[in-house]
Design a protein around this motif. Structure first.
Motif, mmCIF file in Angstrom:
data_model
loop_
_atom_site.group_PDB
_atom_site.id
_atom_site.type_symbol
_atom_site.label_atom_id
_atom_site.label_comp_id
_atom_site.label_asym_id
_atom_site.label_seq_id
_atom_site.Cartn_x
_atom_site.Cartn_y
_atom_site.Cartn_z
ATOM 1 N N LEU A 123 31.934 44.658 7.522
ATOM 2 C CA LEU A 123 33.396 44.597 7.485
ATOM 3 C C LEU A 123 33.874 43.178 7.170
ATOM 4 O O LEU A 123 34.844 42.981 6.422
ATOM 5 N N ARG A 124 33.192 42.168 7.724
ATOM 6 C CA ARG A 124 33.569 40.776 7.425
ATOM 7 C C ARG A 124 33.362 40.463 5.942
ATOM 8 O O ARG A 124 34.230 39.850 5.297
ATOM 9 N N LEU A 125 32.232 40.888 5.392
ATOM 10 C CA LEU A 125 31.961 40.612 3.984
ATOM 11 C C LEU A 125 32.891 41.399 3.076
ATOM 12 O O LEU A 125 33.306 40.909 2.012
ATOM 13 N N GLN A 126 33.260 42.622 3.477
ATOM 14 C CA GLN A 126 34.242 43.365 2.696
ATOM 15 C C GLN A 126 35.569 42.613 2.653
ATOM 16 O O GLN A 126 36.252 42.572 1.626
ATOM 17 N N GLY A 127 35.932 42.002 3.778
ATOM 18 C CA GLY A 127 37.158 41.205 3.800
ATOM 19 C C GLY A 127 37.097 40.021 2.845
ATOM 20 O O GLY A 127 38.102 39.680 2.205
ATOM 21 N N LEU A 128 35.928 39.389 2.712
ATOM 22 C CA LEU A 128 35.792 38.285 1.757
ATOM 23 C C LEU A 128 35.983 38.786 0.322
ATOM 24 O O LEU A 128 36.634 38.126 -0.493
ATOM 25 N N ILE A 129 35.412 39.961 0.012
ATOM 26 C CA ILE A 129 35.583 40.508 -1.338
ATOM 27 C C ILE A 129 37.052 40.815 -1.596
ATOM 28 O O ILE A 129 37.573 40.558 -2.695
ATOM 29 N N GLU A 130 37.750 41.354 -0.608
ATOM 30 C CA GLU A 130 39.179 41.649 -0.777
ATOM 31 C C GLU A 130 39.973 40.373 -1.025
ATOM 32 O O GLU A 130 40.935 40.374 -1.795
ATOM 33 N N ARG A 131 39.576 39.283 -0.376
ATOM 34 C CA ARG A 131 40.277 38.019 -0.600
ATOM 35 C C ARG A 131 39.945 37.427 -1.968
ATOM 36 O O ARG A 131 40.805 36.804 -2.598
ATOM 37 N N ILE A 132 38.724 37.645 -2.438
ATOM 38 C CA ILE A 132 38.370 37.155 -3.772
ATOM 39 C C ILE A 132 39.107 37.943 -4.842
ATOM 40 O O ILE A 132 39.699 37.383 -5.767
ATOM 41 N N ASP A 133 39.078 39.276 -4.738
ATOM 42 C CA ASP A 133 39.719 40.141 -5.724
ATOM 43 C C ASP A 133 40.099 41.433 -5.025
ATOM 44 O O ASP A 133 39.242 42.274 -4.740
ATOM 45 N N ALA A 134 41.389 41.598 -4.736
ATOM 46 C CA ALA A 134 41.854 42.779 -4.006
ATOM 47 C C ALA A 134 41.663 44.062 -4.800
ATOM 48 O O ALA A 134 41.726 45.156 -4.228
ATOM 49 N N ARG A 135 41.424 43.958 -6.112
ATOM 50 C CA ARG A 135 41.225 45.152 -6.944
ATOM 51 C C ARG A 135 39.785 45.245 -7.452
ATOM 52 O O ARG A 135 39.533 45.850 -8.496
ATOM 53 N N ALA A 136 38.853 44.669 -6.728
ATOM 54 C CA ALA A 136 37.454 44.726 -7.144
ATOM 55 C C ALA A 136 36.981 46.177 -7.221
ATOM 56 O O ALA A 136 37.253 46.968 -6.320
ATOM 57 N N PRO A 137 36.293 46.567 -8.294
ATOM 58 C CA PRO A 137 35.869 47.971 -8.444
ATOM 59 C C PRO A 137 34.959 48.457 -7.325
ATOM 60 O O PRO A 137 34.899 49.658 -7.060
ATOM 61 N N ALA A 138 34.226 47.553 -6.673
ATOM 62 C CA ALA A 138 33.281 47.976 -5.643
ATOM 63 C C ALA A 138 33.950 48.267 -4.301
ATOM 64 O O ALA A 138 33.307 48.850 -3.426
ATOM 65 N N LEU A 139 35.214 47.888 -4.118
ATOM 66 C CA LEU A 139 35.839 48.044 -2.809
ATOM 67 C C LEU A 139 35.952 49.506 -2.361
ATOM 68 O O LEU A 139 35.645 49.804 -1.198
ATOM 69 N N PRO A 140 36.362 50.459 -3.211
ATOM 70 C CA PRO A 140 36.411 51.853 -2.732
ATOM 71 C C PRO A 140 35.050 52.349 -2.265
ATOM 72 O O PRO A 140 34.957 53.054 -1.248
ATOM 73 N N ARG A 141 33.995 51.975 -2.977
ATOM 74 C CA ARG A 141 32.659 52.410 -2.569
ATOM 75 C C ARG A 141 32.266 51.800 -1.220
ATOM 76 O O ARG A 141 31.671 52.467 -0.366
ATOM 77 N N LEU A 142 32.607 50.525 -1.026
ATOM 78 C CA LEU A 142 32.293 49.877 0.251
ATOM 79 C C LEU A 142 33.055 50.533 1.402
ATOM 80 O O LEU A 142 32.495 50.771 2.476
ATOM 81 N N ARG A 143 34.339 50.823 1.176
ATOM 82 C CA ARG A 143 35.130 51.438 2.246
ATOM 83 C C ARG A 143 34.570 52.817 2.605
ATOM 84 O O ARG A 143 34.505 53.187 3.776
ATOM 85 N N THR A 144 34.172 53.589 1.597
ATOM 86 C CA THR A 144 33.590 54.905 1.859
ATOM 87 C C THR A 144 32.293 54.779 2.645
ATOM 88 O O THR A 144 32.048 55.529 3.604
#
Length: 304
Positions: free
Chosen positions: A112-133
């Motif tokens: 969850l912490r690393l997902q937050g870093l990706i969201e801060r880098i790019d809130a529309r990163a293509p990998a975010l939906p897969r990570l959340r799932t």
């Protein structure tokens, strides 16, 4: 000179993050001295702190004292925005790899912490939906496991109800049967509305999550790895063998390193490029491996 030293630090930090215990290329005494001269013992600028963190191998951790968070702070400064964003774009694939590895080992808080870093880098990163799932699935699995453990725990027994007191024999008249003929005792009545439960239907054994022995799916989308800057400058070639799981939809998950050359210099780049491969969707998971080779352009390799 600062830019060159920064990318040397990137290569060192990424190699240490991907290899775990594998030795990363050491910074030379001259480079370390140059970094100290350029930044001082206590660098004030976030970009300088990021450079020092990379040199020390603190790319993603500890929280609050790592290169990614310092680059994010530097991006908020107008003077550093462009080069901080470029550095974050280079590091983002490695943050994704670390998040997926945290999910694979069941470490939900770190993922969850690393997902937050990706969201801060790019809130529309293509990998975010897969990570959340994947994180939601991990949370459900952990909740189900905890519920199963709670059900298996022994339950306290309820206290037995006190038996009713029998009346005194003196107070109850005793009916005596006639001596000439004994009354037949009626058979006990069968309880009403009680049916035998049907036997449970037999269920086939669960299929294995990963297909074993089946031919691997066909590679549909290949990708070229980034040549690590330290290896390119040193004119070094090498390779890294990675293992991974091909998901039922053809995507790649659970990438891990099997072996590599050049003291782990190519590990991070090989792990990152594997995330971009796409295979034919078969509806089943397949375990596979592949060797990523790094070759200099013709005439650029070292002699011998």
């Amino acid at each position: 000179m600062k830019t060159m030293l920064m990318w040397v630090g990137v290569g060192i930090a990424l190699g240490m993050t991907a290899c775990g215990d594998a030795a990363a290329p050491a910074v030379s005494r001259e480079e370390a001295a140059a970094i100290d001269v350029a930044t001082g013992d206590e660098p004030a600028a976030p970009y300088e702190r990021a450079t020092r963190a990379l040199s020390a191998g603190r790319m993603l951790s500890p929280a609050g004292d790592n290169a990614v968070e310092y680059y994010l702070a530097a991006r908020a400064q107008v003077a550093e925005q462009a080069r901080a964003q470029a550095a974050l774009a280079e590091l983002q694939p490695y943050v994704l790899i670390a998040a997926e590895q945290a999910i694979a080992r069941g470490d939900a808080p770190e993922a969850l912490r690393l997902q937050g870093l990706i969201e801060r880098i790019d809130a529309r990163a293509p990998a975010l939906p897969r990570l959340r799932t994947a994180l939601a699935a991990l949370a459900r699995a952990q909740a189900a496991r905890e519920a199963a453990i709670a059900q298996e725990a022994p339950q306290p027994l309820a206290p037995a109800a006190a038996a009713p007191a029998l009346p005194s024999q003196a107070a109850v008249p005793v009916a005596r049967a006639p001596t000439s003929q004994a009354e037949p005792v009626p058979p006990p009545l069968a309880p009403a509305a009680v049916q035998d439960a049907p036997p449970p239907a037999s269920t086939p054994p669960a299929a294995s999550r990963t297909a074993q022995g089946a031919p691997p799916p066909r590679l549909l989308q290949d990708a070229q790895p980034r040549y690590p800057l330290p290896a390119l400058r040193a004119r070094i070639e090498g390779q890294a063998e990675v293992a991974f799981t091909i998901q039922p939809d053809g995507s790649v998950r659970d990438v891990r390193l099997l072996s590599s050359t050049a003291d782990g210099m190519f590990d991070a780049s090989a792990l990152a490029v594997a995330q971009r491969w796409r295979f034919e969707a078969t509806g089943r998971a397949h375990a596979s491996s592949r060797t990523v080779r790094f070759r200099l352009p013709a005439g650029g390799a070292r002699d011998g």
